[in-house]
Design an enzyme around this catalytic site. Sequence first.
Site, PDB file in Angstrom:
ATOM      1  N   ARG A 116       0.853  -1.203   0.000  1.00  0.00           N
ATOM      2  CA  ARG A 116       0.000   0.000   0.000  1.00  0.00           C
ATOM      3  C   ARG A 116       0.874   1.233   0.000  1.00  0.00           C
ATOM      4  O   ARG A 116       2.011   1.214   0.427  1.00  0.00           O
ATOM      5  CB  ARG A 116      -0.895   0.011   1.246  1.00  0.00           C
ATOM      6  CG  ARG A 116      -2.108  -0.869   1.131  1.00  0.00           C
ATOM      7  CD  ARG A 116      -2.966  -0.735   2.381  1.00  0.00           C
ATOM      8  NE  ARG A 116      -3.614   0.557   2.455  1.00  0.00           N
ATOM      9  CZ  ARG A 116      -3.594   1.354   3.538  1.00  0.00           C
ATOM     10  NH1 ARG A 116      -2.953   0.991   4.620  1.00  0.00           N
ATOM     11  NH2 ARG A 116      -4.216   2.510   3.519  1.00  0.00           N
ATOM     12  N   LYS A 181       3.837  -6.207  11.692  1.00  0.00           N
ATOM     13  CA  LYS A 181       2.977  -6.599  10.577  1.00  0.00           C
ATOM     14  C   LYS A 181       3.229  -8.050  10.173  1.00  0.00           C
ATOM     15  O   LYS A 181       4.356  -8.458   9.932  1.00  0.00           O
ATOM     16  CB  LYS A 181       3.264  -5.658   9.405  1.00  0.00           C
ATOM     17  CG  LYS A 181       2.344  -5.862   8.248  1.00  0.00           C
ATOM     18  CD  LYS A 181       2.066  -4.550   7.600  1.00  0.00           C
ATOM     19  CE  LYS A 181       1.426  -4.715   6.260  1.00  0.00           C
ATOM     20  NZ  LYS A 181       0.927  -3.444   5.765  1.00  0.00           N
ATOM     21  N   ARG A 314      -1.553   5.698  13.102  1.00  0.00           N
ATOM     22  CA  ARG A 314      -0.426   5.438  14.030  1.00  0.00           C
ATOM     23  C   ARG A 314      -0.971   5.494  15.453  1.00  0.00           C
ATOM     24  O   ARG A 314      -1.820   6.339  15.742  1.00  0.00           O
ATOM     25  CB  ARG A 314       0.642   6.539  13.919  1.00  0.00           C
ATOM     26  CG  ARG A 314       1.257   6.696  12.565  1.00  0.00           C
ATOM     27  CD  ARG A 314       2.436   5.744  12.383  1.00  0.00           C
ATOM     28  NE  ARG A 314       3.027   5.910  11.066  1.00  0.00           N
ATOM     29  CZ  ARG A 314       2.553   5.386   9.940  1.00  0.00           C
ATOM     30  NH1 ARG A 314       1.465   4.655   9.962  1.00  0.00           N
ATOM     31  NH2 ARG A 314       3.157   5.596   8.789  1.00  0.00           N
TER      32      ARG A 314
END
Length: 321
Positions: A116, A181, A314
């Site tokens: 992304r 992630k 965030r």
Amino acid sequence: MRTLLKLLSDGEFHSGEDLGVDLGISRSAVWKKLQQMEAETGVEIHKVRGRGYRLPSPLLLLDQQWLQNGQSDVDWSIHVYDTIDSTNAEAMRLVALGSSMPLLILAEQQTAGRGRRGRKWVSPFAENLYYSVALRIDGGMRQLEGLSLLVGLAVLRTLHEAGVSGAGLKWPNDILVGQRKLAGVLLEITGDPADVCHVVIGIGINVNMRTAEEVDQAWTSMALESGINFDRNRLAARLGIHLHHYLAAHREKGFGAFQAEWEANHLWQNRPVMLLTASNAIEGIVVGIDAVGALRLRVGEQVKVFSGGELSLRLREHSSL
Ligand code: BTN
């Protein structure tokens, strides 16, 4: 290359002569092919005088036939590549060529994996899943609503089933363990969403990767989380089954039916966050999502709604995680 890799995939020694007989080429041609394979895949080949060649450890490659059988109720035609620039890019090319849909593209390695917001998706050989499904969508904007979040749910179901219980979602479509992630989703659309369009659902899952210097964000993998290696064929087949099921339910009921399930798995629900847009940083508290998957954020006294592929969240309290 695949035949040679398959011959070596047991991790045992194979003499140059035997490999040459199996491939119908000379010993020196075997040597050249091995060097080429090493350069293309980064997979190291051990050479021991008098014994031959072997891989450092056994390698389980993706198997098109196994996958087709493993998800026999899923009517997607499956294409498996050794090396491709990006499975999403390949899916887009097949859409442009008028190939019949739906189709599933998998690769052992991507040389230009896309993430992304213009990021690169690091895609080493035979370690992870690089997975793209292309679908045709006929006249239904509704079928696109919340779609990338829905895909996150299918990925999460697959991970939980495989025993990675700490995985959760981060809006809009990251799959994390803590702040690391584990998997990502990239949707690409071509055509007219109000009429006929095609959507490519790209999924990257870090499966057996244990080191990767090039990744520019905190990451983890299923193997790092659980201490075991996973069979990528089995994982891909389970993902296909879950994705197929979620897509069918989404077509029938719309994303609203999944709003609660999504929020229940959102790691940052009720957390103070910073929302980064192209030009702005907005502070707020995550309230949840709406019936089309847009983010609901408490900003001051108001609840504001945000959507769009270029937005990014965030946490504002890193120390507490
Ligand atoms: C993200 O940045 O979170 C999205 C990552 C998506 C990566 C996958 S890997 C398979 C497919 N092909 C690509 O080039 N990208 C997606």
